[in-house]
Design an enzyme around this catalytic site. Sequence first.
Site, PDB file in Angstrom:
ATOM      1  N   SER A   1      30.073  42.139  44.354  1.00  8.26           N
ATOM      2  CA  SER A   1      30.753  42.549  45.597  1.00  8.26           C
ATOM      3  C   SER A   1      31.383  43.913  45.340  1.00  8.26           C
ATOM      4  O   SER A   1      31.496  44.358  44.199  1.00  8.26           O
ATOM      5  CB  SER A   1      31.854  41.558  45.974  1.00  8.26           C
ATOM      6  OG  SER A   1      32.950  41.692  45.082  1.00  8.26           O
TER       7      SER A   1
ATOM      8  N   TYR B   1      29.433  26.567  49.112  1.00  4.88           N
ATOM      9  CA  TYR B   1      28.550  27.584  49.692  1.00  4.88           C
ATOM     10  C   TYR B   1      27.150  27.431  49.093  1.00  4.88           C
ATOM     11  O   TYR B   1      26.968  27.525  47.872  1.00  4.88           O
ATOM     12  CB  TYR B   1      29.068  28.992  49.401  1.00  4.88           C
ATOM     13  CG  TYR B   1      30.472  29.269  49.934  1.00  4.88           C
ATOM     14  CD1 TYR B   1      31.062  28.440  50.897  1.00  4.88           C
ATOM     15  CD2 TYR B   1      31.204  30.355  49.479  1.00  4.88           C
ATOM     16  CE1 TYR B   1      32.332  28.686  51.386  1.00  4.88           C
ATOM     17  CE2 TYR B   1      32.482  30.616  49.962  1.00  4.88           C
ATOM     18  CZ  TYR B   1      33.045  29.774  50.919  1.00  4.88           C
ATOM     19  OH  TYR B   1      34.307  30.026  51.394  1.00  4.88           O
TER      20      TYR B   1
ATOM     21  N   THR C   1      37.493  40.962  35.563  1.00  9.44           N
ATOM     22  CA  THR C   1      37.007  39.662  36.027  1.00  9.44           C
ATOM     23  C   THR C   1      35.662  39.346  35.365  1.00  9.44           C
ATOM     24  O   THR C   1      34.867  40.250  35.080  1.00  9.44           O
ATOM     25  CB  THR C   1      36.859  39.629  37.567  1.00  9.44           C
ATOM     26  OG1 THR C   1      35.946  38.598  37.925  1.00  9.44           O
ATOM     27  CG2 THR C   1      36.329  40.932  38.128  1.00  9.44           C
TER      28      THR C   1
ATOM     29  N   LEU D   1      38.236  25.239  43.620  1.00 11.25           N
ATOM     30  CA  LEU D   1      39.085  24.261  42.946  1.00 11.25           C
ATOM     31  C   LEU D   1      40.463  24.186  43.599  1.00 11.25           C
ATOM     32  O   LEU D   1      40.786  23.151  44.166  1.00 11.25           O
ATOM     33  CB  LEU D   1      39.223  24.486  41.433  1.00 11.25           C
ATOM     34  CG  LEU D   1      39.910  23.306  40.722  1.00 11.25           C
ATOM     35  CD1 LEU D   1      39.281  21.974  41.085  1.00 11.25           C
ATOM     36  CD2 LEU D   1      39.932  23.449  39.234  1.00 11.25           C
TER      37      LEU D   1
ATOM     38  N   LYS E   1      36.177  46.696  39.742  1.00 10.09           N
ATOM     39  CA  LYS E   1      36.612  46.303  38.392  1.00 10.09           C
ATOM     40  C   LYS E   1      35.724  46.954  37.322  1.00 10.09           C
ATOM     41  O   LYS E   1      36.189  47.326  36.247  1.00 10.09           O
ATOM     42  CB  LYS E   1      36.545  44.777  38.243  1.00 10.09           C
ATOM     43  CG  LYS E   1      37.509  44.029  39.123  1.00 10.09           C
ATOM     44  CD  LYS E   1      38.935  44.253  38.658  1.00 10.09           C
ATOM     45  CE  LYS E   1      39.883  43.239  39.191  1.00 10.09           C
ATOM     46  NZ  LYS E   1      41.272  43.494  38.815  1.00 10.09           N
TER      47      LYS E   1
ATOM     48  N   TYR F   1      34.455  44.507  45.577  1.00 14.03           N
ATOM     49  CA  TYR F   1      35.626  44.227  44.738  1.00 14.03           C
ATOM     50  C   TYR F   1      35.223  44.200  43.258  1.00 14.03           C
ATOM     51  O   TYR F   1      35.841  44.855  42.418  1.00 14.03           O
ATOM     52  CB  TYR F   1      36.269  42.886  45.135  1.00 14.03           C
ATOM     53  CG  TYR F   1      36.991  42.227  43.998  1.00 14.03           C
ATOM     54  CD1 TYR F   1      38.182  42.772  43.500  1.00 14.03           C
ATOM     55  CD2 TYR F   1      36.482  41.085  43.369  1.00 14.03           C
ATOM     56  CE1 TYR F   1      38.840  42.194  42.422  1.00 14.03           C
ATOM     57  CE2 TYR F   1      37.136  40.506  42.299  1.00 14.03           C
ATOM     58  CZ  TYR F   1      38.308  41.052  41.827  1.00 14.03           C
ATOM     59  OH  TYR F   1      38.947  40.500  40.763  1.00 14.03           O
ATOM     60  N   HIS F   2      34.183  43.416  42.944  1.00 15.03           N
ATOM     61  CA  HIS F   2      33.775  43.311  41.537  1.00 15.03           C
ATOM     62  C   HIS F   2      33.338  44.679  41.003  1.00 15.03           C
ATOM     63  O   HIS F   2      33.577  45.010  39.843  1.00 15.03           O
ATOM     64  CB  HIS F   2      32.656  42.277  41.373  1.00 15.03           C
ATOM     65  CG  HIS F   2      33.120  40.863  41.607  1.00 15.03           C
ATOM     66  ND1 HIS F   2      32.846  40.175  42.756  1.00 15.03           N
ATOM     67  CD2 HIS F   2      33.862  40.032  40.846  1.00 15.03           C
ATOM     68  CE1 HIS F   2      33.391  38.973  42.691  1.00 15.03           C
ATOM     69  NE2 HIS F   2      34.016  38.852  41.543  1.00 15.03           N
TER      70      HIS F   2
HETATM   71  N1  LIG Z   1      43.372  34.834  40.852  1.00 17.13           N
HETATM   72  C1  LIG Z   1      42.216  34.752  40.213  1.00 17.13           C
HETATM   73  O1  LIG Z   1      41.536  33.700  40.208  1.00 17.13           O
HETATM   74  C2  LIG Z   1      41.719  35.945  39.424  1.00 17.13           C
HETATM   75  C3  LIG Z   1      40.504  35.820  38.716  1.00 17.13           C
HETATM   76  C4  LIG Z   1      40.024  36.901  37.980  1.00 17.13           C
HETATM   77  C5  LIG Z   1      40.736  38.083  37.952  1.00 17.13           C
HETATM   78  N2  LIG Z   1      41.903  38.184  38.656  1.00 17.13           N
HETATM   79  C6  LIG Z   1      42.612  39.474  38.609  1.00 17.13           C
HETATM   80  O2  LIG Z   1      43.961  39.260  38.288  1.00 17.13           O
HETATM   81  C7  LIG Z   1      44.787  40.187  39.009  1.00 17.13           C
HETATM   82  C8  LIG Z   1      45.860  39.427  39.756  1.00 17.13           C
HETATM   83  O3  LIG Z   1      45.258  38.505  40.658  1.00 17.13           O
HETATM   84  P1  LIG Z   1      46.150  37.633  41.625  1.00 17.13           P
HETATM   85  O4  LIG Z   1      45.379  36.418  41.963  1.00 17.13           O
HETATM   86  O5  LIG Z   1      47.511  37.523  41.065  1.00 17.13           O
HETATM   87  O6  LIG Z   1      46.179  38.591  42.922  1.00 17.13           O
HETATM   88  P2  LIG Z   1      47.317  38.723  44.035  1.00 17.13           P
HETATM   89  O7  LIG Z   1      46.673  39.365  45.202  1.00 17.13           O
HETATM   90  O8  LIG Z   1      48.016  37.419  44.257  1.00 17.13           O
HETATM   91  O9  LIG Z   1      48.358  39.730  43.367  1.00 17.13           O
HETATM   92  C9  LIG Z   1      48.136  41.102  43.263  1.00 17.13           C
HETATM   93  C10 LIG Z   1      49.474  41.792  43.448  1.00 17.13           C
HETATM   94  O10 LIG Z   1      49.280  43.200  43.315  1.00 17.13           O
HETATM   95  C11 LIG Z   1      49.967  43.861  44.375  1.00 17.13           C
HETATM   96  N3  LIG Z   1      49.258  45.120  44.646  1.00 17.13           N
HETATM   97  C12 LIG Z   1      47.970  45.293  45.038  1.00 17.13           C
HETATM   98  N4  LIG Z   1      47.692  46.592  45.190  1.00 17.13           N
HETATM   99  C13 LIG Z   1      48.824  47.274  44.882  1.00 17.13           C
HETATM  100  C14 LIG Z   1      49.180  48.638  44.854  1.00 17.13           C
HETATM  101  N5  LIG Z   1      48.307  49.598  45.186  1.00 17.13           N
HETATM  102  N6  LIG Z   1      50.435  48.975  44.463  1.00 17.13           N
HETATM  103  C15 LIG Z   1      51.336  48.034  44.131  1.00 17.13           C
HETATM  104  N7  LIG Z   1      51.064  46.709  44.157  1.00 17.13           N
HETATM  105  C16 LIG Z   1      49.817  46.338  44.533  1.00 17.13           C
HETATM  106  C17 LIG Z   1      49.949  42.887  45.544  1.00 17.13           C
HETATM  107  O11 LIG Z   1      51.000  43.121  46.460  1.00 17.13           O
HETATM  108  C18 LIG Z   1      50.100  41.549  44.822  1.00 17.13           C
HETATM  109  O12 LIG Z   1      51.447  41.173  44.686  1.00 17.13           O
HETATM  110  C19 LIG Z   1      43.859  40.971  39.932  1.00 17.13           C
HETATM  111  O13 LIG Z   1      43.608  42.236  39.372  1.00 17.13           O
HETATM  112  C20 LIG Z   1      42.609  40.147  39.969  1.00 17.13           C
HETATM  113  O14 LIG Z   1      41.476  40.949  40.164  1.00 17.13           O
HETATM  114  C21 LIG Z   1      42.411  37.140  39.396  1.00 17.13           C
END
Ligand SMILES: NC(=O)c1ccc[n+]([C@@H]2O[C@H](COP(=O)([O-])OP(=O)(O)OC[C@H]3O[C@@H](n4cnc5c(N)ncnc54)[C@H](O)[C@@H]3O)[C@@H](O)[C@H]2O)c1
Length: 396
Positions: free
Chosen positions: A193, A269, A158, A253, A199, A195-196
């Site tokens: 955070s 925020y 991220t 957004l 990563k 979370y971050h």
């Molecule tokens: N959505 C965003 O805006 C965004 C922005 C930057 C980075 N990301 C990164 O992209 C990736 C996907 O994001 P997203 O929005 O699709 O998230 P999401 O939560 O919709 O999807 C993540 C998927 O991974 C699965 N999962 C999580 N932990 C698991 C585990 N231990 N074993 C098996 N499956 C598991 C969940 O069930 C889910 O289906 C993430 O790594 C996130 O950090 C997303």
Amino acid sequence: MRPRSPIDRWGDDCMRILIAGGDGFCGWPTVLYFSERGHEVAIADNMIRRQWDVELGTQSLTPIVPVEQRVDAWQEVSGRKVKLYVGDMTDYNFVEHIFKDFQPEAVIHYAEQRSAPYSMINREHAVFTQTNNVVGTLNVLYAMKENAPECHLIKLGTMGEYGTPNIDVEEGYIRIQHKGREDVLPYPKQPGSFYHLSKVHDSHNIMFACKTWGTRATDLNQGVVYGWWTEETQRDARLYNRIDYDGVFGTALNRFCIQAAVGHDLTVYGQGGQTRGFLNILDTMQCVELAALNPADKGEFRVFNQFTEEFSILNLAQRVQRVAADMELATNIVHLPNPRVEKEQHYFHAENTNLLDLGMQPNYLTDDVIRSLIEAALRYKDRVDLNVIAPTAQWR
Ligand SMILES: NC(=O)c1ccc[n+]([C@@H]2O[C@H](COP(=O)([O-])OP(=O)(O)OC[C@H]3O[C@@H](n4cnc5c(N)ncnc54)[C@H](O)[C@@H]3O)[C@@H](O)[C@H]2O)c1
């Protein structure tokens, strides 16, 4: 060498691609996108994202069917089969089984807990987030080393790994001069955070594996994704993507467009000067495809900043407010006390030329895009629960 464009891979030159997290917001459209283009695709997911909805008392704006039905529907609609592995990426036996059985040539790894607010709820959520994300990625790295040393890891990181430094954010590395000497070093990380931070830990582990074992990896530091439809997910109601609008998983957004559709205040925020990189979900597809078609070299840890434009949160809210007004939807912008600890006015500029050099053609945020998001939200506004929109997790 000319970068490989998507067209080069059509036909018989396709890959076996494992999409970990293939039931999620980015993962599901990615599964269909690669499958439609003739690649052999497998999903690994434990559906935990659906359980978090239950935990938080919320649901996707769009109705989504169980993953088994999604996969069957795709086969019915497209004639293409997608393999499904249901299990937890933190379970090494599960991960290794997939590598032995499917023998992926590329892994697109989305399977993590991706909400900063979720990771900040309390100690248990912080520990869960870091264990889930870091252990899952370590398992993928070991499974690659032991079973598929040529496989290319495409890992979703991220832009939030970098924080908001007062200098330009480079793509993963920075040239530094210090006491008369010079080196190219990993760009400093200032994550905001737990979370971050997970990563950042992933990035370090992957870099170490590349250096030590010759793993090939691309870390895609993705901005905030907006939009939700892709050509494939619109073909049948059973293929719809999930859309999050709640205070924990909803991102700026998308959340503003949904708030505008239901007549809720647009919740900014603090001052709203927080500036971030954003991209359309269509560009997420393009970026992971370009990374997959142009793999990192053996031992290379490649970092791409994956976003198309930078916006401040207040600027986005004002744009949504203006487009909503054209649609005769009245909205207020309200400034809530910021639950996060972050700078609300700051310099932010990040490089993003690596993917452009590979041929990425960005989809920019136009008023028409905002209008189409609000229109889509209007179709499902009866599913919106106004009680789950306010932020709950506090950083302090
Ligand atoms: N959505 C965003 O805006 C965004 C922005 C930057 C980075 N990301 C990164 O992209 C990736 C996907 O994001 P997203 O929005 O699709 O998230 P999401 O939560 O919709 O999807 C993540 C998927 O991974 C699965 N999962 C999580 N932990 C698991 C585990 N231990 N074993 C098996 N499956 C598991 C969940 O069930 C889910 O289906 C993430 O790594 C996130 O950090 C997303």
